[in-house]
Enzyme design. Structure first.
Site, PDB file in Angstrom:
ATOM      1  N   PRO A  30     -34.464  -7.660 -39.199  1.00 56.25           N
ATOM      2  CG  PRO A  30     -32.393  -8.752 -39.181  1.00 56.25           C
ATOM      3  CD  PRO A  30     -33.042  -7.432 -38.888  1.00 56.25           C
ATOM      4  CG  MET A  31     -37.858  -9.426 -36.394  1.00 54.86           C
ATOM      5  SD  MET A  31     -39.246  -8.561 -35.614  1.00 54.86           S
ATOM      6  CE  MET A  31     -39.878  -7.618 -37.017  1.00 54.86           C
ATOM      7  CB  CYS A 123     -29.691 -15.555 -33.857  1.00 56.33           C
ATOM      8  SG  CYS A 123     -31.105 -16.681 -33.616  1.00 56.33           S
ATOM      9  CE  LYS A 163     -30.737  -6.989 -35.337  1.00 58.21           C
ATOM     10  NZ  LYS A 163     -30.892  -7.781 -34.121  1.00 58.21           N
ATOM     11  CG  ASP A 227     -36.864  -2.790 -25.164  1.00 56.20           C
ATOM     12  OD1 ASP A 227     -37.378  -3.818 -25.632  1.00 56.20           O
ATOM     13  OD2 ASP A 227     -36.234  -2.761 -24.081  1.00 56.20           O
ATOM     14  N   GLY A 249     -37.990  -3.352 -34.730  1.00 52.93           N
ATOM     15  CA  GLY A 249     -38.400  -4.734 -34.939  1.00 52.93           C
ATOM     16  C   GLY A 249     -39.826  -5.005 -34.502  1.00 52.93           C
ATOM     17  NE  ARG A 250     -39.500  -7.125 -28.922  1.00 54.65           N
ATOM     18  CZ  ARG A 250     -39.271  -7.243 -27.623  1.00 54.65           C
ATOM     19  NH1 ARG A 250     -39.898  -8.187 -26.931  1.00 54.65           N
ATOM     20  NH2 ARG A 250     -38.433  -6.428 -27.005  1.00 54.65           N
TER      21      ARG A 250
END
Length: 336
Positions: A30-31, A123, A163, A227, A249-250
């Site tokens: 989730p971003m 977060c 998370k 990562d 994610g990224r």
């Protein structure tokens, strides 16, 4: 006020749909202002979600404020929980330090048809932490447990996951995991950095392996995060740590093909990448253009447009675009 600390205890965690997934599973992180329904639909399509060799195995929404969803002005926030039938299984991520609001929001999430609920306890955004939510939970074990139990009570049988990170200013995984495991969540996603480290240092996957050991015998699943370059890297990290799953994610920026194991990294042509970028832009405008700033798409353009001659010049032009038609025109004019 409900006494959520006294929620009826069961023999083990309620895994729900998580129990049916083949391990290791690979999920979409989730971003905020990234994994909205428009981008998820692009990932579902181009990563062949639900097909053999496709993915992700689970979708996650952007995180949404349970306090906001419990207020009169919740209509716009509800749009952040929009999803299509093709995105199942999908987990709604919510955040708050208020157990009552988490209870009410969990009831809402159940009614909306989600497959699970995830609580953001990692977060590092200061505005989120000021509310006692996000990574601030790591400093308040008692309230964190109350929040989890309240969410479980309102979830109506949906599996509840968390998370989080390996610590706040310093690593305290043993104590923090112990507090979380007492509530018997279905799954804990471990972002292998402290809150203080943000994403400024390499993720420490040995801590994911330690989380797996700490959770052994509890029935709670462990997923690692941080990562991860691609599915091959995710597979290797799962094997090395014993994690039940890996969250990416990224790596998905500019790469909705990420979860398709049949597509080799680097095999996407420039023409296909730009065509999908335009398609993504039109879909964003159609589904979210009335409530979200078009500038959100520009972080995607930086990822779609790189690694070829003229990329920098095209990217500069796209930063000035104000709608999907302009984006399409700029791309076509750049490759006449």
């Amino acid at each position: 006020m409900n006494n959520f600390g006294d929620v009826k205890k069961t023999d083990g965690p309620n895994l729900g749909f998580w129990a049916n997934l083949k391990k290791p599973f690979f999920t979409l992180a989730p971003m905020a202002d990234v994994t909205d329904t428009a981008f998820r639909q692009m990932i579902e399509k181009y990563s062949r979600h639900g097909e053999i060799g496709g993915g992700p195995d689970v979708f996650w929404t952007e995180f949404v404020s349970a306090d906001g969803l419990s207020s009169p002005g919740r209509e716009v926030l509800l749009r952040d929980l929009a999803f299509t039938e093709r995105e199942h299984p999908i987990v709604a991520q919510i955040f708050s330090s208020n157990p009552d609001n988490m209870f009410k929001t969990a009831e809402l999430v159940k009614k909306l048809g989600f497959d699970g609920i995830d609580i953001n306890m990692g977060c590092p955004d200061k505005s989120i932490e000021k509310q006692g939510a996000g990574a601030a939970h790591i400093k308040n074990f008692k309230n964190s447990q109350d929040v989890i139990r309240a969410t479980m009570e309102g979830a109506g049988g949906l599996p509840v996951s968390v998370k989080t990170r390996i610590g706040y200013n310093k690593e305290n995984l043993e104590e923090w995991m112990g507090a979380l495991l007492e509530t018997k969540p279905a799954l804990i996603t471990v972002h292998a950095r402290t809150r203080k480290e943000l994403s400024l240092v390499p993720a420490r996957w040995e801590e994911v392996a330690r989380a797996v050991q700490i959770a052994q015998g509890t029935g709670t699943l462990i997923m690692g995060n941080g990562d991860v370059r691609d599915i091959a890297d995710a597979q290797q990290k799962a094997e090395e740590t014993g994690a039940d799953g890996v969250m990416l994610g990224r790596a998905v920026f500019g790469n909705p093909w990420l979860f398709d194991s049949a597509r080799e990294p680097g095999s996407i042509s420039l023409e296909e990448k730009l065509r999908v970028m335009i398609e993504h832009t039109y879909l964003f405008e159609k589904t979210l253009g009335d409530i979200k700033n078009f500038a959100i798409m520009k972080k995607h353009y930086k990822a779609y447009v790189n690694g070829f001659d003229g990329a920098k010049e095209l990217s500069v032009k796209l930063m000035d675009a104000n709608n999907a038609q302009e984006v399409e025109r700029i791309v076509k004019e750049s490759f006449v």
